[in-house]
Design an enzyme around this catalytic site. Structure first.
Site, PDB file in Angstrom:
ATOM      1  N   CYS A 276      12.064  -5.291  -4.801  1.00  0.00           N
ATOM      2  CA  CYS A 276      11.866  -4.203  -3.588  1.00  0.00           C
ATOM      3  C   CYS A 276      11.786  -4.888  -2.222  1.00  0.00           C
ATOM      4  CB  CYS A 276      10.515  -3.725  -4.109  1.00  0.00           C
ATOM      5  SG  CYS A 276      10.621  -2.968  -5.917  1.00  0.00           S
TER       6      CYS A 276
ATOM      7  N   ARG B 166       3.121   2.054  -1.758  1.00  0.00           N
ATOM      8  CA  ARG B 166       3.377   2.439  -3.180  1.00  0.00           C
ATOM      9  C   ARG B 166       2.657   2.195  -4.270  1.00  0.00           C
ATOM     10  NH1 ARG B 166       5.961  -2.307  -2.443  1.00  0.00           N
ATOM     11  NH2 ARG B 166       6.520  -3.826  -4.295  1.00  0.00           N
TER      12      ARG B 166
ATOM     13  N   CYS C 162      18.217 -14.646  10.350  1.00  0.00           N
ATOM     14  CA  CYS C 162      17.961 -13.391   9.556  1.00  0.00           C
ATOM     15  C   CYS C 162      16.445 -13.536   9.187  1.00  0.00           C
ATOM     16  CB  CYS C 162      18.755 -13.881   8.206  1.00  0.00           C
ATOM     17  SG  CYS C 162      18.112 -15.037   7.358  1.00  0.00           S
TER      18      CYS C 162
ATOM     19  N   LEU D 157       0.787  -1.376  -0.117  1.00  0.00           N
ATOM     20  CA  LEU D 157       0.001   0.016  -0.020  1.00  0.00           C
ATOM     21  C   LEU D 157       0.783   1.302   0.007  1.00  0.00           C
ATOM     22  CD1 LEU D 157      -3.158  -1.017   2.297  1.00  0.00           C
ATOM     23  CD2 LEU D 157      -2.698  -1.404  -0.010  1.00  0.00           C
TER      24      LEU D 157
END
Lengths: 99, 449
Positions: free
Chosen positions: B238, B123, B404, B121
């Protein structure tokens, strides 16, 4: 005579070069003319700290990196054979794929 | 007195009636029906009607762009007769498609295989909180249709691949590459060359964006620039690299601008030219690109690629940007979050190595005090020395547990550490599934990013 040039990195290529986008460098005096072909191994030896394979493959840049010489695609300038001149700006762009 | 009150009430009633009418009209804007993969082959080859005249509503609606001499009536008629296929209804596809709809493009096709997630949301601005879980193509089509009900919006809920791409692209005049992965970019490029359509390509990551138009008026194609795909390990998505929403927003808007200029007959500004946008430095840079390459295997003089190929195989990477599940470690060197939780409960002597970046460490961390060594520094002398120091101050030899975000980098880190400590009998393990697994199975209040 030593050559002063500007090397720039973007699209993530700067992450391999100390996370710095802009490097002013002086290429030492050399018998032959400096070309992109001789610049790349020099960069690998003197500037690249780790994982050179993320920048170079064989004698050229790895697939996915675009080289610009003074804002023009290096393909228009002779690629590896281009003779580097004082104050040239050479840019290495890693292609982006995200969206 | 009564009279003024009466007239006030009448006025109010009129306002309320108008409001009801307006809301009723809004309700009639239905979400366009989603087209599934099987349906694209039966769709007819009809195009948006070629218009000869603008009606009064259109003249008013588009007046501010209509009076631009570069557009004019002729340009607006071309725009409303044009069809644009937007591939990807994400960070680039949302801003581009909404501007195409606003400008009155006749038909907009929206392709996406995915559903809306909360992490989208920031972008992907056409999707709202209420649309989480809804197919992205339908959500974006609904937003475009709500802005301009005169535009035909067709949502395609499918993953573009070698067997459907040409069929779909053939039905449109202009294609926008608003995708998020290398394999689909090669696929779209090849399909646009084979179907001879201009391809307006955008991409974005972190604070940077790139834009160019391929296959326009003798300009190069993606393969002319990038004959070989990048090694998969050099590609960042991204989700791993991060992206500021405005950055794909900026590039997406420019993609719409280029598409509108092509549709209006003005022609694009970025054919054989690339725009590099750096949102952090605030720079836009125009780069002159090579022309069409005679040696290009796709659009050159002797093409060897004459039909679509297997792009996942060609790129060695999947045609999406989803998280990959690495499996490089032997199961003996892995523990589950349940086993790690037990170690914490029993006070088992161990060193926790968190291999995420510093920024990520600030977001959240496990309850056990970790040593932070980002993955790209794990094999360095300094890092090994840090672990050595911690080992020596402990009386009883501790084990090493690596964590991680998702359990991929932790495996690579354990592999490296096993090599570095190969002469000791140090017990080194990673936590399967990383912090995501911890949040899912152990602590449901743990943040997920």
């Amino acid at each position: 005579m030593a050559l002063r040039i500007c090397l720039e990195f973007s699209g993530g290529a700067e992450l391999l070069f100390n996370k710095t986008k802009k490097h002013e460098v002086t290429l030492p005096v050399c018998e032959k003319d400096w070309t992109i072909g001789s610049l790349l191994p020099w960069m690998r030896e003197t500037m690249l700290k780790e994982r050179p394979e993320l920048f170079m493959q064989g004698n050229t840049v790895r697939p996915g990196i675009l080289v610009l010489i003074n804002d023009s695609d290096w393909e228009l300038m002779g690629e590896l054979d281009y003779s580097i001149k004082e104050n040239d700006r050479i840019i290495f762009i890693s292609t982006l794929h995200g969206g | 007195m009564m009279e003024t009150e009466d007239s006030d009430l009448r006025k109010l009633l009129k306002e309320k009636d108008d409001e009801i009418e307006r809301l009723k009209k809004l309700l009639t804007i239905k979400t366009p029906a989603v087209v599934e993969e099987k349906d694209i082959f039966v769709q007819s080859d009809d195009r948006p009607a070629v218009r000869e005249k603008l009606n009064n509503a259109e003249i008013s609606r588009y007046s501010r762009q209509l009076i631009l001499p570069e557009i004019g009536v002729k340009g607006q008629l071309s725009i409303s007769s044009a069809s644009v296929l937007v591939v990807g209804a994400g960070g680039l596809g949302c801003p581009s498609s909404i501007y195409l709809a606003a400008a009155g493009i006749g038909r907009i096709g929206l392709v996406d295989y995915d559903e809306v997630e909360l992490t989208n949301l920031h972008r992907q601005i056409l999707h709202t909180e209420a649309k989480v879980g809804v197919t992205k193509s339908a959500s974006a089509a609904h937003a475009c249709k709500s802005l301009n009900s005169h535009v035909e919006c067709i949502p395609y809920h499918l993953q573009l691949n070698s067997s459907n791409a040409l069929q779909l692209i053939k039905q449109y005049d202009i294609v926008l590459d608003a995708t998020d992965n290398v394999a689909t970019r090669y696929l779209l490029n090849d399909a646009c060359i084979l179907a001879n359509k201009p391809l307006v390509s955008g991409s974005a990551l972190r604070f940077e964006g790139q834009l160019t138009v391929y296959n326009y008026d003798g300009g190069p194609c993606y393969r002319c620039l990038y004959p070989k795909p990048p090694p998969p390990e050099t590609v960042t998505n991204c989700s791993d690299g991060g992206v500021l929403g405005v950055v794909p927003g900026t590039i997406g808007c420019l993609q719409a601008l280029e598409a509108i200029k092509i549709a209006a007959g003005i022609g694009p500004s970025f054919s054989q030219v690339m725009l590099m946008f750096d949102g952090l430095d605030g720079t836009f840079r125009r780069i002159k690109l090579r022309g069409r390459q005679p040696s290009c295997p796709l659009c050159g003089t002797q093409p060897s690629i004459t039909q679509l190929i297997d792009y996942e195989q060609f790129c060695g990477a999947r045609a999406d940007d989803k998280d990959k599940c690495l499996k490089v470690l032997d199961p003996a060197h892995r523990i589950t979050v349940h086993e790690y939780n037990k170690m914490l409960e029993t006070g088992s002597n161990h060193i926790l190595v968190d291999v995420r970046t510093e920024v990520e460490m600030d977001i959240c961390r496990l309850p056990h005090q970790p040593i932070n060594i980002p993955i790209n520094r794990i094999g360095q002398e300094e890092s090994i020395a840090t672990i050595q120091r911690r080992l020596t101050i402990s009386e009883e030899k501790p084990s090493v547990v690596v964590v991680c975000r998702r359990g991929n980098d932790s495996q690579i880190a354990v592999e490296t550490l096993l090599k570095c400590f190969k002469d000791s009998d140090l017990d080194i393990k990673d936590i399967r599934g990383g912090l995501h697994a911890w949040a899912k199975h152990i602590d449901t209040n743990f943040p997920v990013y």
